[in-house]
Design a protein around this motif. Structure first.
Motif, PDB file in Angstrom:
ATOM      1  N   GLY A 293       0.800  -1.220   0.000  1.00 23.65           N
ATOM      2  CA  GLY A 293       0.000   0.000   0.000  1.00 23.65           C
ATOM      3  C   GLY A 293       0.828   1.263   0.000  1.00 23.65           C
ATOM      4  O   GLY A 293       0.293   2.372  -0.058  1.00 23.65           O
ATOM      5  N   THR A 294       2.142   1.115   0.063  1.00 28.23           N
ATOM      6  CA  THR A 294       3.036   2.281   0.023  1.00 28.23           C
ATOM      7  C   THR A 294       4.073   2.057  -1.078  1.00 28.23           C
ATOM      8  O   THR A 294       4.400   0.930  -1.424  1.00 28.23           O
TER       9      THR A 294
ATOM     10  N   LEU B  87       1.768  10.550 -14.957  1.00 29.70           N
ATOM     11  CA  LEU B  87       0.370  10.126 -14.920  1.00 29.70           C
ATOM     12  C   LEU B  87      -0.355  10.526 -16.198  1.00 29.70           C
ATOM     13  O   LEU B  87      -1.121   9.738 -16.773  1.00 29.70           O
ATOM     14  N   SER B  88      -0.116  11.721 -16.672  1.00 28.14           N
ATOM     15  CA  SER B  88      -0.742  12.178 -17.905  1.00 28.14           C
ATOM     16  C   SER B  88      -0.365  11.286 -19.076  1.00 28.14           C
ATOM     17  O   SER B  88      -1.219  10.924 -19.906  1.00 28.14           O
ATOM     18  N   ARG B  89       0.909  10.910 -19.163  1.00 26.44           N
ATOM     19  CA  ARG B  89       1.360  10.016 -20.226  1.00 26.44           C
ATOM     20  C   ARG B  89       0.714   8.631 -20.095  1.00 26.44           C
ATOM     21  O   ARG B  89       0.310   8.027 -21.072  1.00 26.44           O
ATOM     22  N   LEU B  90       0.617   8.149 -18.878  1.00 29.36           N
ATOM     23  CA  LEU B  90       0.057   6.820 -18.633  1.00 29.36           C
ATOM     24  C   LEU B  90      -1.412   6.754 -19.035  1.00 29.36           C
ATOM     25  O   LEU B  90      -1.868   5.782 -19.650  1.00 29.36           O
ATOM     26  N   LEU B  91      -2.160   7.795 -18.703  1.00 26.62           N
ATOM     27  CA  LEU B  91      -3.603   7.794 -18.975  1.00 26.62           C
ATOM     28  C   LEU B  91      -3.936   8.049 -20.445  1.00 26.62           C
ATOM     29  O   LEU B  91      -5.090   7.897 -20.842  1.00 26.62           O
ATOM     30  N   LYS B  92      -2.957   8.420 -21.230  1.00 32.13           N
ATOM     31  CA  LYS B  92      -3.222   8.588 -22.661  1.00 32.13           C
ATOM     32  C   LYS B  92      -3.569   7.266 -23.335  1.00 32.13           C
ATOM     33  O   LYS B  92      -4.283   7.237 -24.340  1.00 32.13           O
ATOM     34  N   THR B  93      -3.055   6.162 -22.803  1.00 31.46           N
ATOM     35  CA  THR B  93      -3.241   4.874 -23.456  1.00 31.46           C
ATOM     36  C   THR B  93      -3.958   3.842 -22.590  1.00 31.46           C
ATOM     37  O   THR B  93      -4.464   2.852 -23.107  1.00 31.46           O
ATOM     38  N   ASN B  94      -3.980   4.041 -21.300  1.00 31.24           N
ATOM     39  CA  ASN B  94      -4.523   3.043 -20.381  1.00 31.24           C
ATOM     40  C   ASN B  94      -5.618   3.660 -19.526  1.00 31.24           C
ATOM     41  O   ASN B  94      -5.360   4.571 -18.729  1.00 31.24           O
TER      42      ASN B  94
ATOM     43  N   LYS C 203      -0.387   7.104  -6.852  1.00 36.33           N
ATOM     44  CA  LYS C 203      -0.029   8.462  -6.442  1.00 36.33           C
ATOM     45  C   LYS C 203      -1.007   9.473  -7.039  1.00 36.33           C
ATOM     46  O   LYS C 203      -1.373  10.457  -6.387  1.00 36.33           O
ATOM     47  N   GLY C 204      -1.461   9.215  -8.249  1.00 40.80           N
ATOM     48  CA  GLY C 204      -2.424  10.111  -8.878  1.00 40.80           C
ATOM     49  C   GLY C 204      -3.704  10.235  -8.078  1.00 40.80           C
ATOM     50  O   GLY C 204      -4.246  11.341  -7.902  1.00 40.80           O
ATOM     51  N   PHE C 205      -4.211   9.107  -7.583  1.00 38.87           N
ATOM     52  CA  PHE C 205      -5.414   9.158  -6.757  1.00 38.87           C
ATOM     53  C   PHE C 205      -5.132   9.780  -5.397  1.00 38.87           C
ATOM     54  O   PHE C 205      -5.921  10.587  -4.893  1.00 38.87           O
TER      55      PHE C 205
END
Length: 477
Positions: free
Chosen positions: A33-34, A83-90, A129-131
């Motif tokens: 969790g960490t 995070l922005s890069r990750l959410l572009k595809t997933n 970390k994004g959440f």
């Protein structure tokens, strides 16, 4: 990408799970969790400037994650950009970061002669970390199309399609026959590998973004596809491959032989409904348990049975034990067919003193007691000779067992939905539709995920959900 000499300076080191002796006391996630950010920055530094990132190739990540880019951003402590890069595809990195076997790591260029980059760990840390930081906020759709889409099935393919189409301005309604949303994410994967609070968090986020979820409605039985077509402009079938492969041997009807997914579903539902999974209607408590078939589902059965207090757990594998290193006919960048110890295997080792897997075993029959209850089974050792399965004479053995879990994969989707929709099937019994087209034999009805391609990975389901959303948008444009 990363640090130019990082792969020389830092060894691969994955994030550790919670200690076995602690995690076996509950059904909480095996993860701590960490995340140690400085450790992950060092791991991101190992990502090479490899020229051609095979982690994004056909042998790597199906959704073409921009892996070198977000590895580099993590190394440079730019987590929000990562995070922005990750959410572009997933759409759902919190799922893939936990349950995906990481084909990207199998094709990592560094993996040619060194341990691969810890891509999966970094991915999970970015989304977590994004959440935690509140960077992930519900989005507003500025332009609504006025058109509505029904999605049948709420597994990863259906959820990905819903997310993409909702962003494009469509009214999206997701129908689920179970009492909770998530499909295999909810009931097919136990809580210790994918916490249901993680699934619920994403579902609630999608609700806040405007997606409608309808539970306890079995499309094809409670409501027809034709009725949906009258109310919606397009229908997408993402029902999964839920027809499990059976084992038709003598005394298959013995009381105590169950499909693995039935077992996992009942126990996860018990955990969510009552807070306990060790006292469900299908508990392994005090029983000699045999899991027939390996893979992730078999491992999940092992972990669940141990937590329920099984007397013993054995896992039968038909194939021989994989080698420690790649074989000559299994070169990089193909997925490495090597010996691995998953969380359930480690837990069995700790509990019973040995790895639970027994290789090259074929079950010949089940043994029933006077009341039809399962009391044991018989096996014979096998080997492959020129591609043919050969039984080894004199290797017969009888095993005591009161609970057998069949974990031998899935053969196709259930067909009552396709029968109701009057759509064609392919030669494997899947809903027939070409990849990257997703159109069934009926106009306005599309399909994606395991029900189209066959049993596969969560990451492939996400890829297909994104793909079918693109085609439906073109269809309705």
């Amino acid at each position: 990408m990363g640090k130019v000499t990082g792969f020389k300076e830092f060894d691969r080191k994955t994030e550790e799970y919670r200690p076995v002796e602690l995690r076996l006391k509950d059904y909480g996630e095996i993860f701590t969790g960490t995340h140690n950010e400085s450790h992950l920055q060092n791991q991101g530094a190992r990502c090479m400037d490899c020229g051609v990132p095979f982690c994004q190739s056909d042998d790597g990540c199906p959704i073409n994650n921009l892996i070198p880019e977000w590895n580099d951003l993590v190394y440079n402590d730019k987590w929000e950009e990562a995070l922005s890069r990750l959410l572009k595809t997933n759409n759902f990195p919190e799922f893939t970061g936990r349950v995906c076997p990481a084909p990207c790591e199998g094709s990592c260029v560094l993996g040619m002669n060194n341990p691969a980059v810890t891509i999966k760990n970094i991915e999970q840390a970015i989304i977590d970390k994004g959440f935690e930081q509140g960077w992930i906020k519900p989005y507003d759709v500025e332009c609504k199309t006025g058109k509505k889409i029904a999605i049948v099935g709420s597994g990863p393919a259906g959820l990905a399609a819903a997310d993409e189409l909702n962003k494009l301005g469509y009214g999206v309604s997701v129908f689920e026959r179970d009492d909770r949303i998530g499909g295999l994410l909810m009931y097919g994967i136990p809580n210790m590998k994918l916490g249901k609070d993680i699934v619920d968090r994403r579902i609630n986020f999608m609700k806040d973004c405007g997606v409608e979820f309808i539970t306890n409605v079995n499309v094809g039985k409670d409501i027809t596809i034709q009725a949906l077509q009258q109310d919606f402009d397009a229908v997408i079938l993402t029902t999964g491959a839920s027809e499990a492969r059976d084992l038709p041997v003598d005394n298959r009807d013995a009381k105590g032989v169950h499909m693995a997914m039935e077992y996992l579903t009942i126990n996860t539902k018990s955990l969510l409904d009552t807070g306990r999974a060790d006292e469900s209607d299908l508990s392994a408590k005090g029983k000699d348990v045999i899991v027939i078939g390996g893979g992730d589902t078999g491992t999940d059965c092992i972990g669940t049975a141990i937590r329920q207090g099984a007397k013993s757990v054995v896992n039968f594998e038909l194939m021989s034990q994989p080698p420690a290193e790649r074989a000559d006919d299994n070169p990089w960048p193909l997925w490495p067919l090597i010996y691995r110890v998953d969380y359930g295997h480690a837990e069995a080792q700790s509990t019973f003193g040995k790895d639970p897997r027994e290789y090259q075993l074929m079950t010949k029959s089940f043994i029933k007691g006077s009341n039809g209850e399962l009391t044991g089974l018989t096996t014979i050792n096998v080997e492959f000779n020129n591609g043919q399965l050969v039984e080894i004479t004199g290797s017969e053995k009888t095993w005591d067992t009161q609970l057998v879990l069949l974990s031998m994969g899935f053969v196709s989707p259930e067909h009552y939905v396709s029968d109701d929709a009057n759509i064609k099937l392919d030669d494997r019994g899947n809903y027939k539709a070409d990849y990257d087209q997703y159109q069934t034999s009926q106009a306005g009805i599309f399909t994606a995920g395991d029900c189209r391609r066959g049993q596969s990975l969560v990451v492939w389901a996400i890829d297909e959900g994104r793909g079918v959303a693109k085609r439906v948008n073109e269809y309705l444009a």
